[in-house]
Design an enzyme around this catalytic site. Structure first.
Site, PDB file in Angstrom:
ATOM      1  N   GLY A  80      -3.444  -1.767  10.180  1.00 33.31           N
ATOM      2  CA  GLY A  80      -3.789  -2.212   9.097  1.00 33.31           C
ATOM      3  C   GLY A  80      -3.984  -2.201   8.006  1.00 33.31           C
TER       4      GLY A  80
ATOM      5  N   THR B 129      -1.452  -3.520  -1.255  1.00 30.82           N
ATOM      6  CA  THR B 129      -2.008  -2.975  -0.442  1.00 30.82           C
ATOM      7  C   THR B 129      -2.158  -1.573   0.185  1.00 30.82           C
ATOM      8  OG1 THR B 129       0.481  -2.305   0.603  1.00 30.82           O
ATOM      9  CG2 THR B 129       0.009  -4.532   1.587  1.00 30.82           C
TER      10      THR B 129
ATOM     11  N   GLU C  64      -5.874   8.492   3.487  1.00 27.26           N
ATOM     12  CA  GLU C  64      -7.216   9.058   3.913  1.00 27.26           C
ATOM     13  C   GLU C  64      -7.772   9.514   2.459  1.00 27.26           C
ATOM     14  OE1 GLU C  64      -7.336  10.522   8.625  1.00 27.26           O
ATOM     15  OE2 GLU C  64      -4.764  10.652   7.305  1.00 27.26           O
TER      16      GLU C  64
HETATM   17 MO1  MOS Z   1      -6.464   9.414  10.113  1.00 22.35          MO
HETATM   18  S1  MOS Z   1      -8.178   9.438  10.985  1.00 22.35           S
HETATM   19  O1  MOS Z   1      -5.740  10.616  11.109  1.00 22.35           O
HETATM   20  O2  MOS Z   1      -5.939   7.658  11.922  1.00 22.35           O
END
Ligand code: MOS
Length: 706
Positions: A463, A603, A673
């Site tokens: 995604g 994105t 992340e």
């Molecule tokens: Mo991430 S928690 O490495 O998909």
């Protein structure tokens, strides 16, 4: 040699998702969307105790129920091997014995002609247990502790001496609850066998890893397994391992000799595909009166499953964020009768940085130093453990531009000193780092007589926009318009790629696509005697009686650069707290991120917005609650497990600072992340500023504030 700076044309622009139309029209097929002739449906039955064994399991009524093809339990399931440890491997294979190690463990499966028949028959299975007292409390002295799993402890200098010499010490304990990944797409596996060949459509973050896991589990060669995942409805880390239900779908397909579809229910998503384990974190910071950090001690404790060794590092960011000579960081796991935890949205750092950055805020108040200023005084110009330079680092720009955009200068430092009518207003901030990882990856590009370049890789796009940014990278390097590049992803038969995890896929796959496209241009140049232009590719092929030309590309993390990679960010939150109802609203948020080269402004910003929404959920809403006596999860629905929805999320202001990172040829860092990291502490610190209440346990709820 082609260098990163040669990527210029199509990269960077806010290009719409190339897979957007397929997704909104329903043309994109997710793992549960694959239909087959004679498709059968599997439904799981799960343990209602957390520890003990199955004394009796009566399947006669289920077997006799309409449409039922098979009822599979530990008594008739095939014996399976546990895949050797490593990334992507799941917990031990299911239905191998009568022992129960956690509530929600799969103990039976019904396969029937329809989902309704399988669901009805599953309710007819009678189970008698022999129950033992489960280990459910992290403070239970019987729980075995895992020390320094995989050598993740970090240290430098002498932390105790540093703390003893410090002029000011703050020490506090922070806790975060269990959180569940909860992607919108229910995890699904559709499996079928063609002789000894197993094909699986799965909600996985890495087809090559799922293939390796399944091959080992069934004792067949990797060439006997194909895993497909062209589209996955989100995962947030839950798709990084090959879970027991994936194995069970393949077991069922073999036993009934038909394709079988297994879709987890939302409740099953809480026990079957991992979760972020709860944490207890003790932080001690020692500093001089002038705000110079002299010691950081950070210890985290988390539960892990009896049958598994999942461990993460809560202190990875702690070790690198500040220039502090004395440091110790350790994470300990305690073995409990719980389902397997797993990586979830910034694993390690998201909870770890919550503790560290709240403690920094406490130190800032103790010293009477502005929180941004305190961080600038301890800025790590080089990697504080290795002493090596950063490949690039623009965290200072994140602090400065973020503070500027946010209007941090308007903040009056005193808690409860800012108001908007009857509401208390608070400003809070936090730093963020995420240890993204780039691992080896391959891609292949093929250009044919139609002038279209097809790029293939086993990598998945769950995604974040991988199809789109890779299209941009390839188009740019080949000198083609976007519509003449097609990405094909999510098939283990394609060139090997890593998991889409650890925020590392854009670096890994981008570098592999870069290598493949550079090689293809070189081949065409050799053919033509001069560098090709977009329109001349088909002509060149035709002149040389070729129908297509292909090139392979492989990438790995650069080792020739004497530098440390790292992605950094600064997060700024404004909250408004209702003094009577103790309701907290996040009213403004600025995320300033050093993302290296941004391949697609749209994105990339979308990633940061999504991660921030997840961070708002982490700060104020998300917690998986289980019954302390039985381990049963009490809120395994979207009605009870609260996630941030549109009404909880203000407009989020995203700033990208930084420059292309020489650590890879596309110049990117991994932004996926770091998006969530630092959000919860920025909000918690803003709540303190608004209310004067220091809340050290997430989520911050009205009950806590009242
Ligand atoms: Mo991430 S928690 O490495 O998909």
């Amino acid at each position: 040699m082609t260098t990163a700076t040669q990527i210029a044309g199509l990269v960077g622009a806010g290009v719409d998702r190339v897979d957007g139309p397929a997704k909104v029209t329903g043309e994109a097929r997710y793992p549960a969307d694959f239909g087959f002739e004679e498709l059968a449906y599997a439904v799981l039955v799960q343990s209602t105790i957390a520890a003990g064994r199955i004394r009796r399991i009566d399947t006669a009524a289920a077997e006799a129920a309409p449409g039922v093809l098979a009822v599979i339990t530990h008594r008739n399931a095939p014996r399976l091997a546990r895949a050797p440890g490593g990334l992507g491997v799941g917990p031990p294979p299911p239905l191998q014995h009568d022992r129960i190690v956690h509530h929600g463990q799969h103990i039976a499966m019904v396969v029937a002609l329809t989902l309704e028949q399988a669901t009805a028959a599953a309710r007819l299975i009678q189970i008698g247990y022999e129950e033992t007292e489960p280990l459910l409390d992290i403070d239970d002295p019987r729980a075995k502790q895992v020390e320094n799993a995989a050598g993740r402890d970090v240290s430098r200098g002498d932390v105790e001496a540093g703390l003893a010499a410090a002029e000011v010490v703050v020490a506090a304990t922070y806790t975060t609850p269990t959180q569940t990944n909860n992607p919108l797409g229910l995890f699904a596996t559709t499996a079928y066998w063609d002789g000894d060949l197993l094909t699986v459509h799965d909600s996985t973050q890495g087809t090559a890893f799922a293939r390796a896991s399944l091959a080992a589990t069934f004792g067949i060669g990797e060439s006997g397994v194909r895993v497909l995942a062209p589209f996955v409805g989100g995962a947030f880390g839950a798709g990084l391992r090959t879970w027991p239900h994936v194995v069970l779908a393949a077991v069922a397909a073999r036993m009934v000799d038909r394709p079988v579809k297994l879709v987890l229910t939302r409740a099953q998503m809480f026990t079957s595909v991992g979760y972020r384990p709860a944490t207890v974190q003790h932080v001690r910071l020692g500093a001089t009166r002038a705000g110079e950090l002299v010691a950081i001690d950070h210890e985290g404790i988390e539960p892990t499953a009896l049958e598994d060794d999942y461990a993460e590092s809560l202190t990875r960011a702690t070790a690198v964020l500040y220039d502090c000579p004395n440091l110790a960081g350790r994470t300990r796991q305690r073995k409990l009768n719980v389902a397997c935890p797993t990586w979830m949205r910034g694993p390690g750092e998201a909870p770890g940085v919550f503790a560290l950055e709240c403690a920094l805020d406490e130190l800032a108040y103790e010293l009477g130093i502005d929180p941004v200023e305190l961080r600038l005084r301890n800025y790590a110009d080089v990697h504080p453990s290795s002493g090596r330079p950063w490949s690039t680092k623009a965290l200072r720009a994140c602090y400065e531009q973020g503070a500027d955009r946010f209007g941090w200068a308007r903040r009056s430092p005193q808690p409860r000193s800012m108001r908007d009518g009857r509401y208390l207003v608070g400003y809070g901030m936090a730093s963020a780092y995420y240890g993204y990882v780039q691992v080896p990856c391959q891609a292949r590009v093929t250009l044919g007589l139609d002038g279209v370049a097809v790029v293939r890789s086993a990598a998945t796009d769950i995604g974040p926009g991988t199809y789109t940014v890779m299209t941009q990278v390839a188009a740019d390097l080949l000198g083609l318009p976007l519509e003449r590049v097609r990405l094909e992803l999510g098939d283990s038969a394609m060139p090997r790629a890593p998991l889409q995890g650890g925020s590392g896929l854009t670096a890994a796959l981008g570098s592999a696509v870069h290598a493949a496209c550079t090689e293809l241009v070189r081949s065409f140049t050799e053919l033509a005697g001069s560098p090709p232009a977009a329109d001349t590719y088909p002509g060149m092929l035709a002149r040389h009686q070729l129908t297509e030309l292909s090139a392979d590309g492989a990438s790995a993390r650069r080792t020739d650069l004497d530098a440390e990679p790292g992605i950094f960010a600064a997060k700024f939150a404004e909250v408004r707290v209702d003094p009577d109802l103790a309701e907290v609203r996040v009213t403004r948020f600025v995320a300033a991120v050093d993302g290296g080269r941004i391949l697609n402004e749209k994105t990339a910003a979308s990633q940061i917005i999504g991660g921030t929404a997840g961070g708002i959920g982490m700060a104020l809403l998300e917690q998986t609650l289980s019954d302390p006596g039985t381990g049963r999860i009490a809120n395994a629905t979207f009605g009870d497990y609260l996630v941030a929805v549109n009404a909880d999320v203000p407009d989020i202001d995203v700033i990208f600072t930084g420059e292309p990172d020489p650590i890879n040829p596309v110049g990117v860092k991994g932004i996926g992340e770091v998006a969530i990291v630092g959000v919860a502490p920025a909000i918690a610190n803003a709540v303190f500023h608004a209310t004067g209440r220091r809340l050290r346990a997430l989520p911050i709820t009205a009950e806590q504030l009242l």
